[in-house]
Design a protein around this motif. Sequence first.
Motif, PDB file in Angstrom:
ATOM      1  N   PRO A  14       2.867  15.967 -11.732  1.00 13.59           N
ATOM      2  CA  PRO A  14       2.070  17.343 -10.983  1.00 13.59           C
ATOM      3  C   PRO A  14       2.279  18.144 -11.716  1.00 13.59           C
ATOM      4  O   PRO A  14       3.773  18.578 -11.734  1.00 13.59           O
ATOM      5  N   ALA A  40     -12.835   9.293 -12.563  1.00  8.03           N
ATOM      6  CA  ALA A  40     -11.970   8.125 -11.614  1.00  8.03           C
ATOM      7  C   ALA A  40     -12.489   6.920 -11.554  1.00  8.03           C
ATOM      8  O   ALA A  40     -14.025   6.778 -11.332  1.00  8.03           O
ATOM      9  N   LYS A  43     -15.782   6.043  -8.791  1.00  3.31           N
ATOM     10  CA  LYS A  43     -16.466   7.643  -8.751  1.00  3.31           C
ATOM     11  C   LYS A  43     -17.104   7.554 -10.036  1.00  3.31           C
ATOM     12  O   LYS A  43     -17.451   7.117 -11.100  1.00  3.31           O
ATOM     13  N   SER A  62     -13.462  22.931  -9.160  1.00  7.09           N
ATOM     14  CA  SER A  62     -12.581  22.086  -8.550  1.00  7.09           C
ATOM     15  C   SER A  62     -11.182  21.743 -10.021  1.00  7.09           C
ATOM     16  O   SER A  62     -10.350  22.137  -9.564  1.00  7.09           O
ATOM     17  N   LYS A  86      -3.084  18.061 -11.234  1.00  8.93           N
ATOM     18  CA  LYS A  86      -2.384  17.794  -9.844  1.00  8.93           C
ATOM     19  C   LYS A  86      -3.129  15.751  -9.672  1.00  8.93           C
ATOM     20  O   LYS A  86      -4.322  15.702 -10.727  1.00  8.93           O
ATOM     21  N   PRO A  87      -2.786  15.287  -9.214  1.00 10.49           N
ATOM     22  CA  PRO A  87      -3.133  13.660  -8.760  1.00 10.49           C
ATOM     23  C   PRO A  87      -4.217  13.038  -9.262  1.00 10.49           C
ATOM     24  O   PRO A  87      -4.919  12.613  -9.580  1.00 10.49           O
ATOM     25  N   GLU A  88      -5.466  14.237  -7.534  1.00 10.98           N
ATOM     26  CA  GLU A  88      -6.475  14.236  -8.163  1.00 10.98           C
ATOM     27  C   GLU A  88      -7.267  14.453  -9.817  1.00 10.98           C
ATOM     28  O   GLU A  88      -8.385  14.002  -9.675  1.00 10.98           O
ATOM     29  N   ASP A  89      -6.647  14.851 -10.767  1.00  8.08           N
ATOM     30  CA  ASP A  89      -7.053  15.029 -11.787  1.00  8.08           C
ATOM     31  C   ASP A  89      -7.440  13.536 -12.527  1.00  8.08           C
ATOM     32  O   ASP A  89      -7.282  13.510 -13.727  1.00  8.08           O
ATOM     33  N   THR A  90      -6.580  12.548 -12.502  1.00  9.38           N
ATOM     34  CA  THR A  90      -6.589  11.520 -12.656  1.00  9.38           C
ATOM     35  C   THR A  90      -7.570  10.677 -12.884  1.00  9.38           C
ATOM     36  O   THR A  90      -8.797  10.153 -12.226  1.00  9.38           O
ATOM     37  N   ALA A  91      -8.013  10.370 -14.521  1.00 11.39           N
ATOM     38  CA  ALA A  91      -8.746  10.113 -14.731  1.00 11.39           C
ATOM     39  C   ALA A  91      -9.569   9.473 -15.861  1.00 11.39           C
ATOM     40  O   ALA A  91      -8.776  10.006 -16.488  1.00 11.39           O
ATOM     41  N   THR A 114      -3.132  10.678 -16.353  1.00  8.84           N
ATOM     42  CA  THR A 114      -3.237   9.968 -15.350  1.00  8.84           C
ATOM     43  C   THR A 114      -1.733  11.316 -14.728  1.00  8.84           C
ATOM     44  O   THR A 114      -0.855  11.694 -15.753  1.00  8.84           O
ATOM     45  N   SER A 116       0.663  11.595 -11.944  1.00  4.23           N
ATOM     46  CA  SER A 116       2.320  11.520 -11.452  1.00  4.23           C
ATOM     47  C   SER A 116       2.867  11.407 -11.469  1.00  4.23           C
ATOM     48  O   SER A 116       3.641  11.332 -12.853  1.00  4.23           O
TER      49      SER A 116
END
Length: 117
Positions: A14, A40, A43, A62, A86-91, A114, A116
Amino acid sequence: QVQLVESGGGLVQPGGSLKLSCAASGRIFSLYTMGWYRQAPGKQRELVAVITAGGSTNHADSVKGRFTISRDNAKNTVYLEMNNLKPEDTAVYYCNADVPPGRNIYWGQGTQVTVSS
């Protein structure tokens, strides 16, 4: 037929950065509208950023201020520079081409990002 090959994905902490590349085939790359999408787990695929033949760009809310799409027509390549990840960018990140005339849509095979610790 247009082929798209992504590269540059990986594992990052991150706050880190990555730069994705997408190399496209074809002699009229400068006329393509190019985009980056991501999906992701569990999703739907979503638009991250797009750049037109004229160089106009649009980024998802975002990622605004963190990600930047750009293109190098001499290299038939589109880039996605990603900062402050950010972790929410993992995809899985996919390159997309909209090729004239009409709407001819092509996808790359995707590259995993990823985020993390």
